[in-house]
Write a protein that holds these residues in place. Structure first.
Motif, PDB file in Angstrom:
ATOM      1  N   UNK A  55       0.817  -1.215   0.000  1.00 25.53           N
ATOM      2  CA  UNK A  55       0.000   0.000   0.000  1.00 25.53           C
ATOM      3  C   UNK A  55       0.850   1.263   0.000  1.00 25.53           C
ATOM      4  N   UNK A  56       2.017   1.219   0.657  1.00 25.53           N
ATOM      5  CA  UNK A  56       2.856   2.410   0.841  1.00 25.53           C
ATOM      6  C   UNK A  56       3.854   2.651  -0.288  1.00 25.53           C
ATOM      7  N   UNK A  57       4.058   1.650  -1.138  1.00 22.77           N
ATOM      8  CA  UNK A  57       5.076   1.760  -2.178  1.00 22.77           C
ATOM      9  C   UNK A  57       4.637   0.936  -3.384  1.00 22.77           C
ATOM     10  N   UNK A  58       5.465   0.956  -4.391  1.00 21.76           N
ATOM     11  CA  UNK A  58       5.223   0.147  -5.580  1.00 21.76           C
ATOM     12  C   UNK A  58       6.284  -0.942  -5.625  1.00 21.76           C
ATOM     13  N   UNK A  70      13.734 -11.656  -9.276  1.00 18.33           N
ATOM     14  CA  UNK A  70      14.152 -10.421  -8.641  1.00 18.33           C
ATOM     15  C   UNK A  70      12.953  -9.586  -8.280  1.00 18.33           C
ATOM     16  N   UNK A  71      13.211  -8.499  -7.547  1.00 19.39           N
ATOM     17  CA  UNK A  71      12.147  -7.582  -7.166  1.00 19.39           C
ATOM     18  C   UNK A  71      12.730  -6.199  -6.954  1.00 19.39           C
ATOM     19  N   UNK A  72      11.863  -5.206  -7.110  1.00 22.97           N
ATOM     20  CA  UNK A  72      12.247  -3.823  -6.831  1.00 22.97           C
ATOM     21  C   UNK A  72      11.085  -3.126  -6.151  1.00 22.97           C
ATOM     22  N   UNK A  73      11.433  -2.165  -5.295  1.00 25.41           N
ATOM     23  CA  UNK A  73      10.430  -1.419  -4.530  1.00 25.41           C
ATOM     24  C   UNK A  73      10.774   0.064  -4.600  1.00 25.41           C
ATOM     25  N   UNK A  74       9.790   0.878  -4.942  1.00 24.68           N
ATOM     26  CA  UNK A  74       9.966   2.326  -5.041  1.00 24.68           C
ATOM     27  C   UNK A  74       8.889   3.018  -4.213  1.00 24.68           C
ATOM     28  N   UNK A  75       9.304   4.018  -3.435  1.00 24.70           N
ATOM     29  CA  UNK A  75       8.374   4.880  -2.698  1.00 24.70           C
ATOM     30  C   UNK A  75       8.439   6.272  -3.305  1.00 24.70           C
ATOM     31  N   UNK A  76       7.304   6.917  -3.370  1.00 22.31           N
ATOM     32  CA  UNK A  76       7.225   8.273  -3.908  1.00 22.31           C
ATOM     33  C   UNK A  76       6.848   9.235  -2.803  1.00 22.31           C
ATOM     34  N   UNK A  77       7.600  10.328  -2.723  1.00 24.62           N
ATOM     35  CA  UNK A  77       7.337  11.371  -1.739  1.00 24.62           C
ATOM     36  C   UNK A  77       7.491  12.704  -2.425  1.00 24.62           C
ATOM     37  N   UNK A  78       6.364  13.315  -2.790  1.00 24.28           N
ATOM     38  CA  UNK A  78       6.352  14.591  -3.507  1.00 24.28           C
ATOM     39  C   UNK A  78       7.151  14.461  -4.796  1.00 24.28           C
ATOM     40  N   UNK A  79       8.208  15.262  -4.941  1.00 26.39           N
ATOM     41  CA  UNK A  79       8.979  15.216  -6.197  1.00 26.39           C
ATOM     42  C   UNK A  79      10.237  14.356  -6.074  1.00 26.39           C
ATOM     43  N   UNK A  80      10.259  13.479  -5.064  1.00 29.48           N
ATOM     44  CA  UNK A  80      11.402  12.593  -4.865  1.00 29.48           C
ATOM     45  C   UNK A  80      10.927  11.146  -4.749  1.00 29.48           C
ATOM     46  N   UNK A 111       7.067   8.508 -13.732  1.00 33.73           N
ATOM     47  CA  UNK A 111       5.609   8.491 -13.871  1.00 33.73           C
ATOM     48  C   UNK A 111       4.933   9.086 -12.635  1.00 33.73           C
ATOM     49  N   UNK A 112       5.567   8.958 -11.484  1.00 33.19           N
ATOM     50  CA  UNK A 112       5.018   9.504 -10.249  1.00 33.19           C
ATOM     51  C   UNK A 112       5.333  10.972 -10.042  1.00 33.19           C
TER      52      UNK A 112
END
Length: 157
Positions: A55-58, A70-80, A111-112
């Protein structure tokens, strides 16, 4: 990536029912760099994927048809954006799976609406990120090992 492997790898969202298996993949990947059981035990809590992460990340999975490679995880916070995790099954290291996941992470960050992707990297993985265009911006404390510093890198988007 070998042509045959590239054709057989697809990216898909992670599922809640596979988070435990993905956590074990991450730990096997970390162990590839020569870390011992005590080090990995100290990292386990920080590296454990939980339902809230969905829910908190992609989170994406590189699926080779017979399971995750493999796997990858990205979190978005405003413009970062933050690359929270990127791990490859040891048998698939060097086959382009990491590059595929890294490119996904960059695309998700763009994209975010992020202007940069920040990476707190394992020291052994930092040269790989640098080859893919990341640059060093400093050092940050490890979330698992007191007194250990990790290279922090950034990709300008």
């Amino acid at each position: 990536m070998a042509a045959g492997l590239k054709a057989s790898v697809s990216l898909r969202p992670a599922r809640e029912d596979e988070l435990a298996a993905l956590t074990e993949l991450c730990l096997r990947s970390k162990a590839h760099w020569g870390y011992d059981a005590a080090f990995l035990a100290a990292c386990r809590e920080e590296m454990t994927l939980r339902p809230r992460h969905l829910a908190d990340s992609r989170i994406t999975v590189a699926d080779g048809g017979r399971g995750p490679l493999g796997m990858a995880q990205v979190s978005l916070e405003a413009d970062e954006a933050v690359l929270d995790a990127l791990f490859v099954e040891p048998a698939a290291i060097g086959d382009g799976v990491g590059r595929l996941l890294f490119d996904w992470a960059v695309g998700e960050a763009r994209a975010g609406g992020a202007r940069r992707l920040v990476i707190d990297s394992d020291p052994d993985a930092a040269p790989i990120y640098r080859r893919m265009g990341a640059r060093d911006i400093g050092m940050v404390p490890s979330g698992s090992i007191p007194g250990r510093l990790l290279p922090q890198l950034v990709v300008d988007l």
